[in-house]
Motif scaffolding. Structure first.
Motif, PDB file in Angstrom:
ATOM      1  N   ASN A   1      -0.260   7.527   3.966  1.00 27.52           N
ATOM      2  CA  ASN A   1       0.237   6.541   4.937  1.00 27.52           C
ATOM      3  C   ASN A   1      -0.489   6.591   6.273  1.00 27.52           C
ATOM      4  O   ASN A   1      -0.369   5.661   7.066  1.00 27.52           O
ATOM      5  CB  ASN A   1       1.736   6.736   5.171  1.00 27.52           C
ATOM      6  CG  ASN A   1       2.560   6.255   4.003  1.00 27.52           C
ATOM      7  OD1 ASN A   1       2.077   5.542   3.140  1.00 27.52           O
ATOM      8  ND2 ASN A   1       3.807   6.661   3.969  1.00 27.52           N
TER       9      ASN A   1
ATOM     10  N   ILE B   1       0.829  -1.202   0.000  1.00 30.40           N
ATOM     11  CA  ILE B   1       0.000   0.000   0.000  1.00 30.40           C
ATOM     12  C   ILE B   1       0.865   1.255   0.000  1.00 30.40           C
ATOM     13  O   ILE B   1       0.493   2.268  -0.596  1.00 30.40           O
ATOM     14  CB  ILE B   1      -0.961  -0.023   1.205  1.00 30.40           C
ATOM     15  CG1 ILE B   1      -1.995  -1.134   1.009  1.00 30.40           C
ATOM     16  CG2 ILE B   1      -1.658   1.316   1.390  1.00 30.40           C
ATOM     17  CD1 ILE B   1      -2.821  -1.448   2.227  1.00 30.40           C
ATOM     18  N   LYS B   2       2.033   1.186   0.631  1.00 33.03           N
ATOM     19  CA  LYS B   2       2.942   2.339   0.619  1.00 33.03           C
ATOM     20  C   LYS B   2       3.384   2.705  -0.792  1.00 33.03           C
ATOM     21  O   LYS B   2       3.743   3.845  -1.049  1.00 33.03           O
ATOM     22  CB  LYS B   2       4.179   2.047   1.467  1.00 33.03           C
ATOM     23  CG  LYS B   2       3.949   2.210   2.932  1.00 33.03           C
ATOM     24  CD  LYS B   2       5.260   2.021   3.663  1.00 33.03           C
ATOM     25  CE  LYS B   2       5.093   2.226   5.138  1.00 33.03           C
ATOM     26  NZ  LYS B   2       6.386   2.153   5.835  1.00 33.03           N
ATOM     27  N   ALA B   3       3.366   1.745  -1.686  1.00 30.77           N
ATOM     28  CA  ALA B   3       3.783   2.000  -3.067  1.00 30.77           C
ATOM     29  C   ALA B   3       2.696   2.708  -3.869  1.00 30.77           C
ATOM     30  O   ALA B   3       2.936   3.115  -4.996  1.00 30.77           O
ATOM     31  CB  ALA B   3       4.162   0.691  -3.757  1.00 30.77           C
ATOM     32  N   THR B   4       1.495   2.860  -3.290  1.00 32.24           N
ATOM     33  CA  THR B   4       0.401   3.534  -3.972  1.00 32.24           C
ATOM     34  C   THR B   4       0.344   4.995  -3.534  1.00 32.24           C
ATOM     35  O   THR B   4       1.114   5.440  -2.683  1.00 32.24           O
ATOM     36  CB  THR B   4      -0.952   2.855  -3.661  1.00 32.24           C
ATOM     37  OG1 THR B   4      -1.270   3.053  -2.281  1.00 32.24           O
ATOM     38  CG2 THR B   4      -0.907   1.366  -3.982  1.00 32.24           C
ATOM     39  N   ALA B   5      -0.605   5.728  -4.078  1.00 37.67           N
ATOM     40  CA  ALA B   5      -0.770   7.137  -3.745  1.00 37.67           C
ATOM     41  C   ALA B   5      -1.566   7.347  -2.459  1.00 37.67           C
ATOM     42  O   ALA B   5      -1.745   8.476  -2.019  1.00 37.67           O
ATOM     43  CB  ALA B   5      -1.468   7.852  -4.902  1.00 37.67           C
ATOM     44  N   LEU B   6      -2.031   6.276  -1.838  1.00 37.33           N
ATOM     45  CA  LEU B   6      -2.820   6.387  -0.610  1.00 37.33           C
ATOM     46  C   LEU B   6      -1.969   6.962   0.517  1.00 37.33           C
ATOM     47  O   LEU B   6      -0.800   6.596   0.675  1.00 37.33           O
ATOM     48  CB  LEU B   6      -3.354   5.008  -0.206  1.00 37.33           C
ATOM     49  CG  LEU B   6      -4.318   4.979   0.972  1.00 37.33           C
ATOM     50  CD1 LEU B   6      -5.620   5.676   0.606  1.00 37.33           C
ATOM     51  CD2 LEU B   6      -4.608   3.550   1.372  1.00 37.33           C
TER      52      LEU B   6
END
Length: 94
Positions: free
Chosen positions: A32, A25-30
Motif C-alpha cells: 500500500n 490495487i488494495k485488493a492485490t498483493a502490491l
C-alpha cells in the motif's frame, strides 16, 4: 487562468477514478505504500488525457493539466485517509 475554462467537472472525475483504482490495487498483493505514487501518476495521465478530450481543460497547457491531475490523484489518497481517520479505522483497516 480563467476559472471558467478550467473544466471543473473533470477534476472531481479524476479524483474518483483514482480513488477507485486505489481500491482495486488494495485488493492485490502490491504494498500500500505505492498507492500515492500510483494515484499521482494515474492522475497526471488522466489530466493530460482530459486536455485532449476537453479542449477547455487547463487551457491546453500540458504541464498545468498534469499538475491538476497529480493533485486530484493525491486528493484521492487523502480522501481515503481522512475517511479512515474519521471513522476510527486504524492501520488494520486498509
Amino acid at each position: 487562468m480563467d476559472i471558467n475554462n478550467l473544466g471543473v467537472t473533470a477534476i472531481p472525475a479524476i479524483t474518483v477514478i483514482c480513488l477507485l483504482a486505489a481500491q482495486a490495487i488494495k485488493a492485490t498483493a502490491l504494498d500500500n505504500k505505492w498507492l500515492p505514487v500510483i494515484c499521482g501518476a494515474l492522475g497526471a495521465v488522466l489530466g493530460i488525457a482530459a486536455t485532449y478530450i476537453m479542449p477547455d481543460f487547463a487551457d491546453a497547457d500540458y504541464i498545468t493539466a498534469a499538475a491538476i491531475g497529480i493533485a486530484s490523484g493525491l486528493a484521492a489518497t487523502g480522501a481515503n485517509q481522512a475517511y479512515k481517520q474519521l471513522t476510527g479505522g486504524g492501520k488494520d483497516a486498509d
